[in-house]
Design a protein around this motif. Structure first.
Motif, PDB file in Angstrom:
ATOM      1  N   LYS A 138    -114.404  14.328   2.329  1.00 29.73           N
ATOM      2  CA  LYS A 138    -114.022  12.969   2.739  1.00 29.73           C
ATOM      3  C   LYS A 138    -113.418  13.002   4.133  1.00 29.73           C
ATOM      4  CE  LYS A 138    -112.981   8.643   1.281  1.00 29.73           C
ATOM      5  NZ  LYS A 138    -113.292   7.881   2.458  1.00 29.73           N
ATOM      6  N   THR A 139    -113.798  12.044   4.967  1.00 32.13           N
ATOM      7  CA  THR A 139    -113.189  11.846   6.275  1.00 32.13           C
ATOM      8  C   THR A 139    -112.719  10.401   6.348  1.00 32.13           C
ATOM      9  OG1 THR A 139    -115.250  11.174   7.333  1.00 32.13           O
ATOM     10  CG2 THR A 139    -114.742  13.523   7.348  1.00 32.13           C
ATOM     11  N   ALA A 140    -112.117  10.028   7.459  1.00 28.80           N
ATOM     12  CA  ALA A 140    -111.633   8.656   7.621  1.00 28.80           C
ATOM     13  C   ALA A 140    -112.789   7.653   7.638  1.00 28.80           C
ATOM     14  CB  ALA A 140    -110.827   8.542   8.908  1.00 28.80           C
ATOM     15  N   ASN A 141    -113.956   8.060   8.137  1.00 31.08           N
ATOM     16  CA  ASN A 141    -115.086   7.141   8.285  1.00 31.08           C
ATOM     17  C   ASN A 141    -116.145   7.271   7.194  1.00 31.08           C
ATOM     18  OD1 ASN A 141    -113.970   6.271  10.704  1.00 31.08           O
ATOM     19  ND2 ASN A 141    -114.908   7.958  11.812  1.00 31.08           N
ATOM     20  N   GLY A 142    -115.973   8.184   6.252  1.00 26.72           N
ATOM     21  CA  GLY A 142    -116.979   8.371   5.213  1.00 26.72           C
ATOM     22  C   GLY A 142    -116.932   9.779   4.679  1.00 26.72           C
ATOM     23  N   PHE A 143    -118.077  10.454   4.680  1.00 23.25           N
ATOM     24  CA  PHE A 143    -118.176  11.823   4.194  1.00 23.25           C
ATOM     25  C   PHE A 143    -118.907  12.668   5.213  1.00 23.25           C
ATOM     26  CE2 PHE A 143    -117.830   9.181   0.445  1.00 23.25           C
ATOM     27  CZ  PHE A 143    -116.946   9.883  -0.353  1.00 23.25           C
ATOM     28  N   LYS A 144    -118.498  13.926   5.346  1.00 26.72           N
ATOM     29  CA  LYS A 144    -119.212  14.846   6.226  1.00 26.72           C
ATOM     30  C   LYS A 144    -119.963  15.858   5.368  1.00 26.72           C
ATOM     31  CE  LYS A 144    -115.367  18.038   6.918  1.00 26.72           C
ATOM     32  NZ  LYS A 144    -114.521  18.729   7.874  1.00 26.72           N
ATOM     33  N   HIS A 145    -121.044  16.403   5.915  1.00 28.74           N
ATOM     34  CA  HIS A 145    -121.846  17.390   5.205  1.00 28.74           C
ATOM     35  C   HIS A 145    -122.386  18.411   6.188  1.00 28.74           C
ATOM     36  CE1 HIS A 145    -125.997  16.265   6.459  1.00 28.74           C
ATOM     37  NE2 HIS A 145    -125.406  15.112   6.730  1.00 28.74           N
ATOM     38  N   ARG A 146    -122.708  19.592   5.658  1.00 29.78           N
ATOM     39  CA  ARG A 146    -123.321  20.635   6.460  1.00 29.78           C
ATOM     40  C   ARG A 146    -124.815  20.357   6.574  1.00 29.78           C
ATOM     41  NH1 ARG A 146    -123.881  26.142   4.130  1.00 29.78           N
ATOM     42  NH2 ARG A 146    -125.430  26.699   5.647  1.00 29.78           N
ATOM     43  N   GLN A 147    -125.400  20.747   7.678  1.00 30.05           N
ATOM     44  CA  GLN A 147    -126.827  20.496   7.855  1.00 30.05           C
ATOM     45  C   GLN A 147    -127.659  21.521   7.102  1.00 30.05           C
ATOM     46  OE1 GLN A 147    -128.375  18.927  11.536  1.00 30.05           O
ATOM     47  NE2 GLN A 147    -126.397  19.295  12.464  1.00 30.05           N
ATOM     48  N   SER A 148    -128.838  21.110   6.706  1.00 25.86           N
ATOM     49  CA  SER A 148    -129.739  21.987   5.962  1.00 25.86           C
ATOM     50  C   SER A 148    -130.569  22.837   6.926  1.00 25.86           C
ATOM     51  CB  SER A 148    -130.649  21.156   5.069  1.00 25.86           C
ATOM     52  OG  SER A 148    -131.293  20.177   5.834  1.00 25.86           O
ATOM     53  N   PHE A 149    -131.366  23.726   6.361  1.00 25.66           N
ATOM     54  CA  PHE A 149    -132.268  24.627   7.104  1.00 25.66           C
ATOM     55  C   PHE A 149    -131.507  25.637   7.964  1.00 25.66           C
ATOM     56  CE2 PHE A 149    -134.486  20.508   6.662  1.00 25.66           C
ATOM     57  CZ  PHE A 149    -135.467  20.907   5.760  1.00 25.66           C
ATOM     58  N   THR A 150    -130.350  26.106   7.505  1.00 22.64           N
ATOM     59  CA  THR A 150    -129.570  27.058   8.304  1.00 22.64           C
ATOM     60  C   THR A 150    -129.293  28.361   7.579  1.00 22.64           C
ATOM     61  OG1 THR A 150    -127.498  26.117   7.499  1.00 22.64           O
ATOM     62  CG2 THR A 150    -128.357  25.222   9.540  1.00 22.64           C
TER      63      THR A 150
ATOM     64  N   ARG B 183    -132.720  25.298  18.286  1.00 21.62           N
ATOM     65  CA  ARG B 183    -132.756  24.590  17.003  1.00 21.62           C
ATOM     66  C   ARG B 183    -131.610  25.025  16.098  1.00 21.62           C
ATOM     67  NH1 ARG B 183    -137.958  25.045  13.024  1.00 21.62           N
ATOM     68  NH2 ARG B 183    -137.085  24.006  11.222  1.00 21.62           N
ATOM     69  N   LYS B 184    -131.354  26.336  16.041  1.00 18.79           N
ATOM     70  CA  LYS B 184    -130.258  26.843  15.207  1.00 18.79           C
ATOM     71  C   LYS B 184    -128.902  26.391  15.742  1.00 18.79           C
ATOM     72  CE  LYS B 184    -132.008  31.096  15.373  1.00 18.79           C
ATOM     73  NZ  LYS B 184    -132.211  32.541  15.142  1.00 18.79           N
ATOM     74  N   ARG B 185    -128.775  26.334  17.044  1.00 16.33           N
ATOM     75  CA  ARG B 185    -127.509  25.906  17.662  1.00 16.33           C
ATOM     76  C   ARG B 185    -127.218  24.441  17.336  1.00 16.33           C
ATOM     77  NH1 ARG B 185    -128.760  27.322  22.516  1.00 16.33           N
ATOM     78  NH2 ARG B 185    -129.371  25.289  23.296  1.00 16.33           N
ATOM     79  N   HIS B 186    -128.247  23.605  17.365  1.00 13.98           N
ATOM     80  CA  HIS B 186    -128.044  22.183  17.071  1.00 13.98           C
ATOM     81  C   HIS B 186    -127.789  21.923  15.589  1.00 13.98           C
ATOM     82  CE1 HIS B 186    -128.574  20.427  21.010  1.00 13.98           C
ATOM     83  NE2 HIS B 186    -129.624  21.199  21.219  1.00 13.98           N
ATOM     84  N   LEU B 187    -128.196  22.846  14.734  1.00 16.93           N
ATOM     85  CA  LEU B 187    -127.958  22.701  13.298  1.00 16.93           C
ATOM     86  C   LEU B 187    -126.569  23.213  12.886  1.00 16.93           C
ATOM     87  CD1 LEU B 187    -131.391  23.912  11.906  1.00 16.93           C
ATOM     88  CD2 LEU B 187    -130.487  21.588  11.764  1.00 16.93           C
ATOM     89  N   ARG B 188    -125.828  23.770  13.831  1.00 17.39           N
ATOM     90  CA  ARG B 188    -124.590  24.473  13.494  1.00 17.39           C
ATOM     91  C   ARG B 188    -123.476  23.557  12.989  1.00 17.39           C
ATOM     92  NH1 ARG B 188    -123.238  28.005  18.360  1.00 17.39           N
ATOM     93  NH2 ARG B 188    -125.145  29.102  17.786  1.00 17.39           N
ATOM     94  N   GLY B 189    -123.322  22.380  13.537  1.00 11.00           N
ATOM     95  CA  GLY B 189    -122.176  21.532  13.215  1.00 11.00           C
ATOM     96  C   GLY B 189    -122.339  20.752  11.926  1.00 11.00           C
ATOM     97  N   THR B 190    -121.385  19.872  11.681  1.00 12.20           N
ATOM     98  CA  THR B 190    -121.453  18.993  10.515  1.00 12.20           C
ATOM     99  C   THR B 190    -121.786  17.579  10.971  1.00 12.20           C
ATOM    100  OG1 THR B 190    -119.082  18.570  10.647  1.00 12.20           O
ATOM    101  CG2 THR B 190    -119.781  20.336   9.191  1.00 12.20           C
ATOM    102  N   LEU B 191    -122.314  16.781  10.058  1.00 16.63           N
ATOM    103  CA  LEU B 191    -122.685  15.401  10.350  1.00 16.63           C
ATOM    104  C   LEU B 191    -122.059  14.467   9.325  1.00 16.63           C
ATOM    105  CD1 LEU B 191    -126.525  15.648  11.000  1.00 16.63           C
ATOM    106  CD2 LEU B 191    -124.758  15.323  12.698  1.00 16.63           C
TER     107      LEU B 191
END
Length: 64
Positions: free
Chosen positions: A16-28, A39-47
């Motif tokens: 849970k975050t203040a604006n909704g929910f965060k999740h880890r990206q797939s295909f990593t 491609r791997k670098r852009h998949l690193r963070g959360t969304l």
């Protein structure tokens, strides 16, 4: 009325975050050799989850 159970799989995947929910990206997790470094670098963070999925996640995690 008994307490509702959280979906334990969703509890591991969403935070849970203040604006909704965060999740880890797939295909990593595996078969990384054919994926480019960019491609791997852009998949690193959360969304944030998209607005359409918010009610589903909220239903799976009633007390979070």
């Amino acid at each position: 009325m008994p307490k509702m159970k959280s979906c334990s799989g969703a509890a591991k995947r969403f935070k849970k975050t203040a604006n909704g929910f965060k999740h880890r990206q797939s295909f990593t997790s595996h078969i990384l050799t054919k994926k480019s470094t960019k491609r791997k670098r852009h998949l690193r963070g959360t969304l944030q989850i998209c607005a359409a999925d918010k009610p589903l996640v909220r239903r799976m995690l009633p007390y979070i």
